[in-house]
Design an enzyme around this catalytic site. Structure first.
Site, PDB file in Angstrom:
ATOM      1  N   ASP A 128       0.878  -1.153   0.000  1.00 21.71           N
ATOM      2  CA  ASP A 128       0.000   0.000   0.000  1.00 21.71           C
ATOM      3  C   ASP A 128       0.928   1.218   0.000  1.00 21.71           C
ATOM      4  O   ASP A 128       2.133   1.101   0.270  1.00 21.71           O
ATOM      5  CB  ASP A 128      -0.928  -0.025   1.227  1.00 21.71           C
ATOM      6  CG  ASP A 128      -2.130   0.864   1.013  1.00 21.71           C
ATOM      7  OD1 ASP A 128      -3.146   0.665   1.688  1.00 21.71           O
ATOM      8  OD2 ASP A 128      -2.048   1.777   0.154  1.00 21.71           O
TER       9      ASP A 128
HETATM   10  C1  GLC Z   1      -4.350   4.349  -0.090  1.00 23.12           C
HETATM   11  C2  GLC Z   1      -5.228   3.132   0.120  1.00 23.12           C
HETATM   12  C3  GLC Z   1      -5.208   2.171  -1.040  1.00 23.12           C
HETATM   13  C4  GLC Z   1      -5.021   2.948  -2.325  1.00 23.12           C
HETATM   14  C5  GLC Z   1      -3.633   3.551  -2.288  1.00 23.12           C
HETATM   15  C6  GLC Z   1      -3.359   4.443  -3.496  1.00 23.12           C
HETATM   16  O1  GLC Z   1      -3.756   4.757   1.097  1.00 23.12           O
HETATM   17  O2  GLC Z   1      -5.062   2.393   1.329  1.00 23.12           O
HETATM   18  O3  GLC Z   1      -6.445   1.447  -1.022  1.00 23.12           O
HETATM   19  O4  GLC Z   1      -5.170   2.102  -3.461  1.00 23.12           O
HETATM   20  O5  GLC Z   1      -3.365   4.281  -1.096  1.00 23.12           O
HETATM   21  O6  GLC Z   1      -4.177   5.562  -3.463  1.00 23.12           O
END
Ligand code: GLC
Length: 742
Positions: A273
Site C-alpha cells: 500500500d
Molecule cells: C491508499 C489506500 C489504497 C489505495 C492507495 C493508493 O492509502 O489504502 O487502497 O489504493 O493508497 O491511493
C-alpha cells in the site's frame, strides 16, 4: 545510456534474436525478440526479457517512479506502467509526485455504486459486469493495473472504509469478488485485490498490530483473498498498512511467502500500500515485489538503492530480485503492456446503465409498514424531499476510492425526474459538518431547519427524508473511523418530528453501513438503505420508490440495535490499545456472533424486503455420487426447493443457504452462509432453485492439521430469505471425513 546508443543496442538485441548468417535475400523477416512476440507463451517471453535486463533495470521494475507509475525502460521497449485507483471506477489522474489532482480535463469516469452496494445485490453476474466496466475504462485511460477490488471484512460497523468492502461474510465476499476480477482481467487489465490482510479499521491503520487466532484468520479474513487468487487468478495483491503478529503486512513472511505464494501458489505480484513499506531486508526477503508510495525520493525507496546495496553486499541473493522482476514482467506482459492493447471505452451509456442496474439491485427495503411503498406516481401530487443527502454529491470524496464522475444524479433529481407532474420540493432539514454548495442562506440553526422541514412535510402528500452519512472525517471515509452509530447533524430529531407530522414518511439512508435508528424507527413506516449508489443513484432510488422495479437488495452486514451488541464492541476489542488490537471474538464476526449469543439485531444479515412475497416449498437434499478424487467444490449435497412469487408484482428473491453443524468437534458458529441464488419471478411464477454444496461447505480449518477438513457428522441445511428468516430446513449427514484441498 544515450538514445542513439540505446537504439543501436536495441537493434543489436533484436538481431541477436534472429538467425545469423542467412543471406540477406533469403533472410526471413527479422523475427521479433521472443519477449516482443505476442504469439509466444507469457512465461517464455518473461524469461527472455528477464535475461536481457541489467541489475539497475530490474530494480526499476520493483519500485515506483511517481505516485502511480513505474519507469519505462526504452532500451528494451518496456513502457511506463500505470496503476490507478480504485474499486469503484478509474480515479482522476493524481500527481505525478504529490496527492493533488493532475489537473486533466479528460479523466472523468463512470462512478459505480460502492463495494458494499455491489455486495448487497448478491448478484455475481452484476459483479462481473462491474469489473468489466472498470476494465474497459482503464484501457481507455491507459491503465495497466486497477487497485481494486477491496475485500476486507466488516469486523466493526465503525470502520471508515466499510463502504468500499463487501460486508461481514467471507463467502459472500468471495462469490462477488471472483467474477469482478475475471470480468476485468479478461480485458487484459490487472485487478489488485486489497488490502491483504486484516485492515479492518482505519484507527492507527499504519501501525496497529493485529493479533488474531489462526482459525479466524483462515475462516474469516483470508477466504476472499484465497478465492481471488485461486479462482479469480488475480494478477496483483496489495499488502495492508497494519501489522499481523508483529510484522508489517506489506512484507510479512507468513502472509506473503508462506500462505499467499507458498500454500496458494500465487504467481502475480505483491505491491505495498502507499507508504506501507518500512524495511529493506523484510521487503526483499518477505515477498514484496513492488514498492509504491513511500515518502522518500524514488532512489531512496527501500527496494531501490538500499536494496541494491543489500544485493551487492551479498545480504540477499540475486534470485530474490529476479523473482520480483519476473512477477512484475509476468503481469506486464500478461496485460499486453508490450503489445498493442484494446482501446477500451470511457463514459459510455452501457457503463452508466450498469451503474444503474447495480444501484437498483443494491437498494435494501428494510421496513415497509402498511405497504407505504411503492408510491403511486399517478397519484402523488406533492412530495417534500428533505435532507442534505438529497442534494449532496458523494462521488468525489471518501479517499482513494473517489471518482471524478462524469455526472451524478442526486436523490432529489432522480425523484423529480421520475414524477414530472408532481410538485417536488426540498428542505435541507439537517446539516452535516460541511455545508453542501446550495446550503440555505444565512446558515440557519438546526431547530430552524427542522421546523421548516416539519412544516413542509405536514403540507405534503409524502415526505422523503434522505439522510445518513457522507465522506467527511469520522463518517464513511478512508483514514478515520466513525465514533458511534449516531446520525450526525440532528437527523434523529428531524426524522422523528417529520414522521409525527406526516404518517406517509419514507426514510432513505445513504451510508456505507448501519446507523442508530432507535429514536425514530417505530414511528417511521418505510426505511430504505441506499448506500452510496453511484452516478445513477438518484434514478435507481426513484425507480424503487415508485415501483418501477421491486427492491431485491439484501444486507451484506448485520445492522445492530446498538453498537454494544456488535462483537468487537461487546468485548471491548476495538480499536485496541498499546498499538495492538486483539480479535477476541475469533470466528464470531457479524451474524455469527448475534446467532451464537442469541442477540436480536435490528436488521439481520441477508435481510431485505420486496414489493411482492415469496413461498418456499418442497425442500429436498440430493446427494450426488462424489468420486474420492473430486475437488472440494464437487457437490456432496444439492439443496433443491421450489420458490414461488405469491404477490402481484415481479420481484427477485435471494435464496440463502446456511449450514449448521449439529455437534462439531471444534467450536463453530451456529450457522454459516455457504450458498445463495438470486431468482427473478413474475407474479404467480414458480421456479425450482438448486444450490450445490461442496465438501468445503461443511469444512473448517483445523490448526492442528494446518488444513481444512470436513468431518463426518450431522448437519442442518437451512434455507432463508435472511440469516434469521429461515424458510426451510433439511437434515444432512456427511458420511465420511474429507480432506478439503481448496
Ligand atoms: C491508499 C489506500 C489504497 C489505495 C492507495 C493508493 O492509502 O489504502 O487502497 O489504493 O493508497 O491511493
Amino acid at each position: 545510456m544515450s538514445r542513439r546508443l540505446a537504439l543501436v543496442a536495441f537493434a543489436f538485441a533484436v538481431l541477436l534474436a534472429s538467425p545469423v548468417g542467412a543471406a540477406a535475400e533469403e533472410r526471413p523477416p527479422v523475427n521479433k525478440a521472443v519477449y516482443l512476440d505476442a504469439s509466444k507463451p507469457v512465461e517464455e517471453r518473461v524469461e527472455d526479457l528477464l535475461k536481457r535486463l541489467t541489475l539497475d533495470e530490474k530494480l526499476l521494475l520493483v519500485h515506483a517512479d511517481s505516485k502511480f507509475t513505474t519507469a519505462a525502460i526504452p532500451r528494451l521497449g518496456i513502457p511506463q506502467r500505470w496503476l490507478s485507483d480504485g474499486p469503484h471506477g478509474v480515479r482522476e489522474d493524481i500527481g505525478p509526485h504529490d496527492w493533488n489532482p493532475a489537473g486533466r480535463t479528460d479523466d472523468s469516469a463512470t462512478w459505480l455504486p460502492v463495494g458494499v452496494a455491489l455486495a448487497a445485490t448478491w448478484n455475481p453476474d452484476l459483479a462481473k459486469a462491474y469489473g468489466e466496466t472498470i476494465g474497459r475504462e482503464a484501457l481507455a485511460r491507459g491503465k495497466h493495473v486497477m487497485l481494486g477490488p477491496a475485500v476486507n471484512i466488516h469486523r466493526t460497523p465503525l470502520n471508515g472504509r466499510n463502504f468500499e468492502y463487501f460486508g461481514e461474510d467471507p463467502f459472500l465476499t468471495a462469490r462477488m469478488v471472483v467474477p469482478w476480477i475475471r470480468g476485468m482481467q479478461a480485458l487484459k487489465v490487472a485487478a489488485c485485490v486489497k488490502h491483504y490482510a486484516l485492515n479492518n479499521q482505519e484507527w492507527q491503520r499504519g501501525t496497529i498490530d493485529v493479533e488474531v487466532d489462526e482459525r479466524a484468520l483462515r475462516e474469516i479474513y483470508l477466504p476472499a483473498f484465497e478465492a481471488a487468487v485461486k479462482e479469480g487468478k488475480v494478477l496483483a495483491v496489495m499488502g495492508a498498512y497494519n501489522k499481523l503478529r508483529g510484522q508489517h503486512a506489506c512484507h510479512n513472511d507468513y502472509l506473503l511467502n508462506q500462505v499467499l505464494k507458498g500454500e496458494w501458489g500465487f504467481e502475480g505480484l505483491v505491491m505495498s500500500d502507499w507508504s506501507g513499506t518500512h524495511d529493506t531486508r523484510e521487503a526483499a526477503l518477505h515477498g514484496l515485489d513492488l514498492e509504491m508510495g513511500t515518502n522518500k525520493p524514488y532512489a531512496e525507496f527501500f527496494l531501490a538503492d538500499p536494496f541494491k546495496r543489500l544485493l551487492e553486499e551479498g545480504e540477499a541473493p540475486m534470485s530474490v530480485l529476479d523473482d520480483k522482476a519476473r512477477r512484475n514482467l509476468r503481469v506486464m506482459i500478461g496485460t499486453g503492456a508490450l503489445d498493442g492493447r484494446p482501446a477500451g471505452a470511457l463514459n459510455t451509456k452501457a457503463h452508466q446503465q450498469t451503474a444503474r442496474r447495480v444501484a437498483q439491485e443494491s437498494i435494501v427495503l428494510l421496513k415497509n409498514e402498511g405497504a407505504l411503498l411503492p408510491l403511486d406516481p399517478a397519484k402523488v401530487r406533492t412530495i417534500l424531499v428533505i435532507g442534505e443527502n438529497a442534494v449532496r454529491k458523494h462521488s468525489h470524496e471518501g479517499g482513494s476510492s473517489e471518482i471524478k464522475a462524469l455526472y451524478e444524479v442526486t436523490p432529489l433529481e432522480g425523484i423529480a425526474s421520475r414524477v414530472p407532474g408532481a410538485k417536488v420540493m426540498h428542505a435541507m432539514g439537517y446539516k452535516s459538518g460541511r455545508w453542501s454548495p446550495d446550503s440555505p442562506p444565512g446558515n440557519p440553526d438546526v431547530e430552524t431547519l427542522i421546523a421548516r422541514a416539519v412544516e413542509g412535510a405536514r403540507q405534503s402528500d409524502v415526505a422523503i427524508v434522505v439522510g445518513g452519512l457522507n465522506h467527511e472525517r469520522n463518517q464513511d471515509a478512508e483514514g478515520s473511523d466513525r465514533k458511534d452509530l449516531a446520525l450526525p447533524g440532528g437527523q434523529a430529531e428531524l426524522i422523528r418530528r417529520v414522521a409525527e407530522a406526516n404518517p406517509r414518511t419514507v426514510v432513505v439512508l445513504v451510508s456505507g453501513g448501519p446507523v442508530d435508528m432507535e429514536p425514530w424507527l417505530a414511528q417511521t413506516p418505510a426505511v430504505v438503505q441506499a448506500w452510496y449508489a453511484g452516478m445513477e443513484g438518484g434514478h435507481a432510488l426513484a425507480a424503487i420508490l415508485f415501483g418501477d422495479v421491486s427492491p431485491s437488495g439484501k444486507l451484506p452486514a448485520t445492522f445492530p440495535r446498538k453498537l454494544a451488541d456488535s462483537p468487537a464492541h461487546a468485548l471491548g476489542a476495538y480499536p485496541g490499545k498499546g498499538g495492538t488490537v486483539r480479535y477476541e471474538e475469533g470466528l464470531l464476526v457479524g451474524y455469527r456472533w448475534f446467532d451464537a449469543k442469541g442477540i436480536v439485531p435490528l436488521f439481520p444479515f441477508g435481510h431485505g424486503l420486496s414489493y411482492t412475497t415469496f413461498e418456499y416449498a418442497n425442500p429436498k437434499v440430493e446427494e450426488p455420487r462424489v468420486a474420492p478424487s473430486a475437488g472440494a467444490k464437487a457437490p456432496v449435497a444439492v439443496m433443491r426447493m421450489d420458490v414461488k412469487n405469491t404477490g402481484s408484482r415481479a420481484g427477485a428473491e435471494v435464496v440463502q443457504v446456511y449450514v449448521r453443524p449439529v455437534a462439531p468437534r471444534l467450536p463453530r458458529p451456529p450457522q454459516e452462509l455457504k450458498g445463495f441464488a438470486k431468482v427473478l419471478l413474475k407474479p404467480g411464477e414458480a421456479k425450482t432453485v438448486s444450490v450445490a454444496l461442496g465438501a468445503d461447505a461443511f469444512a473448517f480449518y483445523d490448526p492442528a492439521k494446518k488444513a481444512w477438513v470436513a468431518e463426518a457428522g450431522e448437519f442442518r441445511i437451512r434455507v432463508g430469505s435472511s440469516s434469521r428468516l429461515i424458510r426451510l430446513e433439511a437434515p444432512f449427514r456427511l458420511k465420511t471425513n474429507m480432506a478439503v484441498a481448496r
